[in-house]
Design an enzyme around this catalytic site. Structure first.
Site, short mmCIF file in Angstrom:
data_model
loop_
_atom_site.label_atom_id
_atom_site.label_comp_id
_atom_site.label_asym_id
_atom_site.label_seq_id
_atom_site.Cartn_x
_atom_site.Cartn_y
_atom_site.Cartn_z
N ARG A 111 -0.71 -16.91 7.84
CA ARG A 111 0.05 -18.12 7.51
C ARG A 111 0.00 -18.37 6.00
O ARG A 111 -1.07 -18.36 5.39
CB ARG A 111 -0.58 -19.28 8.27
CG ARG A 111 0.21 -20.56 8.28
CD ARG A 111 -0.42 -21.55 9.23
NE ARG A 111 -1.71 -22.03 8.75
CZ ARG A 111 -2.23 -23.22 9.07
NH1 ARG A 111 -1.59 -24.02 9.91
NH2 ARG A 111 -3.40 -23.59 8.60
N ASP B 140 3.73 -36.42 15.63
CA ASP B 140 2.64 -36.06 14.71
C ASP B 140 3.27 -35.38 13.50
O ASP B 140 3.94 -34.35 13.64
CB ASP B 140 1.65 -35.12 15.42
CG ASP B 140 0.42 -34.82 14.56
OD1 ASP B 140 0.52 -34.91 13.33
OD2 ASP B 140 -0.63 -34.48 15.14
N TYR C 71 -4.92 -34.99 4.26
CA TYR C 71 -5.50 -33.93 3.42
C TYR C 71 -4.65 -32.67 3.33
O TYR C 71 -5.04 -31.71 2.70
CB TYR C 71 -6.92 -33.57 3.89
CG TYR C 71 -7.05 -33.26 5.37
CD1 TYR C 71 -6.67 -32.03 5.87
CD2 TYR C 71 -7.58 -34.20 6.24
CE1 TYR C 71 -6.79 -31.74 7.22
CE2 TYR C 71 -7.70 -33.92 7.60
CZ TYR C 71 -7.30 -32.70 8.08
OH TYR C 71 -7.42 -32.41 9.41
N LYS C 72 -3.50 -32.65 3.98
CA LYS C 72 -2.63 -31.47 3.89
C LYS C 72 -1.65 -31.68 2.72
O LYS C 72 -2.07 -31.69 1.58
CB LYS C 72 -1.96 -31.22 5.24
CG LYS C 72 -2.99 -30.81 6.29
CD LYS C 72 -2.45 -30.74 7.70
CE LYS C 72 -3.56 -30.30 8.66
NZ LYS C 72 -3.25 -30.59 10.06
N PHE D 100 -0.81 -28.48 18.30
CA PHE D 100 -2.16 -28.36 17.73
C PHE D 100 -3.18 -28.82 18.79
O PHE D 100 -2.97 -29.84 19.45
CB PHE D 100 -2.24 -29.23 16.48
CG PHE D 100 -3.47 -29.01 15.65
CD1 PHE D 100 -3.52 -27.98 14.73
CD2 PHE D 100 -4.58 -29.82 15.80
CE1 PHE D 100 -4.66 -27.76 13.97
CE2 PHE D 100 -5.72 -29.62 15.03
CZ PHE D 100 -5.76 -28.59 14.12
C1 PLP Z 1 -4.23 -30.79 10.89
C2 PLP Z 1 -3.78 -31.40 12.16
C3 PLP Z 1 -4.54 -32.38 12.78
C4 PLP Z 1 -5.88 -32.74 12.21
O1 PLP Z 1 -6.53 -33.75 12.91
P1 PLP Z 1 -7.91 -34.32 12.34
O2 PLP Z 1 -8.18 -35.47 13.18
O3 PLP Z 1 -7.69 -34.62 10.89
O4 PLP Z 1 -8.92 -33.23 12.44
C5 PLP Z 1 -4.04 -32.97 13.93
N1 PLP Z 1 -2.84 -32.60 14.44
C6 PLP Z 1 -2.08 -31.64 13.85
C7 PLP Z 1 -0.77 -31.28 14.44
C8 PLP Z 1 -2.54 -31.01 12.70
O5 PLP Z 1 -1.81 -30.06 12.14
#
Ligand code: PLP
Length: 427
Positions: free
Chosen positions: A386, A200, A225-226, A130
């Site tokens: 997705r 992560d 939030y996921k 990401f």
């Molecule tokens: C959703 C996601 C994030 C989100 O990071 P924020 O700091 O909440 O914007 C980070 N890393 C991964 C791998 C994600 O899927």
């Protein structure tokens, strides 16, 4: 034989986890397959946040920091999340965002390596990670004169770990493909090379069973939030292995991570344990909402917990793949997620050489909410459609109906209409 809609209904009727769906407020006219981006709203959240506002804030005012336990929320909710990720009570804290927590843990892990193995200056990650993970890792590398080494394919990871490697930073489930890493094997490979393993869990926590201790993680961060259903912008979490947590300071040494914030001493002394990974004042309203979201997962514990949710998630994604391949054949879709259950997270990604964005828009107009992720022209990653499944609330019949809508969008060619081809700000 391709399952029929009645077969899907029969699977739902026999599903022991089906009652968990009643924990959520879901719009009746929508099939929601985007819980991997923003989890659905738990029924308990609005009343809990309203009560917090009316009683604890409105009436209790500042006294609620003590009487309502506001200050304890980051560790209390952290203990609940710990149950989902294979960590122990007191080891995990809710704070800040995933991006900020990534900086804290990468910095801490870097300091540990600087003390133990100063010649190691490389952070190994994946090109397909990401972007925020790569951006933060790049900042850290620039700050300390290190370099970021990005591999193209997961198979290349072991060979990329070597005598120069300080850290391995991986996202356990890839956000685009849904491909899952073997945390135990890769953490062991990192350790064998003398590196630390930072994970992560953004697309894993609440989606797949995790065992941070057993699988050899050194540090971990994850998203609220996921799959944890904490609401838009919910605070994130951070975990450090007990052997590391007190060795170094984390870099954002704010007063809430101090050993005794209310002594207001000019010198910083970090709190014991993971509490030091807090920085500033916690976001209490957001923590209360996250607490409700995490509770929806803990409600599955008497029914088999994350293992049972994982079994249902795999049944749903298997069904999705089988239906797409049988009913949407000839429409140019190919599977971009692993076919093998062992390597697939809780989503199905489909690739198509053109029209991915518009097809997702046409599906949304028909009430099927998935999302689109653009490819990386330089990295050989194509555009993907997705579809996340959330076993707490996704039904087999939702999968069946979603694929039928996808079939109709493709068969009719309606996605070519201009109204489905206007880019929006958030995709
Ligand atoms: C959703 C996601 C994030 C989100 O990071 P924020 O700091 O909440 O914007 C980070 N890393 C991964 C791998 C994600 O899927």
């Amino acid at each position: 034989m391709t399952p029929s809609r009645d077969d899907a209904l029969a699977l739902d009727a026999a599903d022991p986890l089906a009652p968990l769906r009643a924990q959520f407020t879901l719009p009746a006219d929508r099939i929601y397959l985007d819980g991997n981006s923003l989890g659905a709203l738990p029924r308990a959240t609005a009343a809990r946040v309203q009560q917090l506002i009316t009683d604890e804030w409105g009436q209790g005012l500042i006294g609620s920091w003590n009487t309502a336990g506001w200050m304890a929320l980051p560790l209390r909710v952290g203990d609940k999340i710990a149950r989902l990720v294979g960590a122990n009570p007191g080891e995990l804290v809710v704070a800040d965002s995933t991006s900020v927590n990534l900086y804290k843990v990468l910095h801490a892990a870097w300091q540990i390596q600087r003390a133990d193995a100063p010649a190691r200056r490389v952070i190994v990650s994946e090109r397909s990670n990401f972007p925020t993970d790569l951006y933060i890792a790049d900042s850290l590398a620039r700050e300390f004169g290190g370099t970021l080494r990005l591999v193209q394919a997961p198979e290349d990871l072991p060979a990329a770990l070597g005598q120069d490697t300080a850290l391995m930073l991986l996202t356990h489930v890839n956000y685009r493909s849904g491909r899952l890493h073997d945390m135990a094997t890769l953490s062991a490979a990192a350790h064998a090379a003398g590196a630390l393993a930072v994970w992560d869990l953004a697309h894993s926590a609440g989606a797949v069973p995790l065992a941070l201790h057993d699988d050899g993680a050194d540090f971990a961060v994850g998203c609220g939030y996921k799959y944890l259903n904490g609401g838009p912008g919910a605070p994130a979490f951070v975990w450090a292995h007990p052997r590391h947590v007190q060795r170094v300071r984390q870099p954002l040494s704010g007063w809430i991570g101090h050993a005794a914030p209310f002594t207001f001493t000019p010198g910083y002394e970090p709190a014991a344990g993971i509490a030091r990974y807090q920085c500033g004042t916690p976001s209490v309203l957001a923590l209360a909402a996250l607490d409700c979201g995490v509770d929806t997962l803990l409600a599955a514990e008497p029914l088999g917990g994350m293992r049972a949710l994982r079994a249902k998630s795999l049944a749903l994604t298997r069904l999705f793949i089988a239906l797409v391949e049988a009913r949407c054949a000839g429409h140019g879709l190919s599977l971009a997620s692993p076919r093998d259950d062992d390597w697939r997270g809780s989503q199905v990604s489909l690739a198509r050489s053109e029209g991915g964005y518009a097809i997702v828009q046409a599906l949304i107009a028909r009430g099927v909410v998935g999302d689109f992720r653009a490819g990386d022209a330089t990295g050989g990653l194509g555009d993907i459609l997705r579809f996340g499944v959330t076993p707490l609330y996704t039904r087999h019949v939702d999968v069946w109906d979603a694929v039928e809508q996808l079939r109709q969008v493709l068969a009719s060619g309606e996605w070519r209409e201009p109204r489905f081809n206007q880019p929006a700000a958030v995709t």
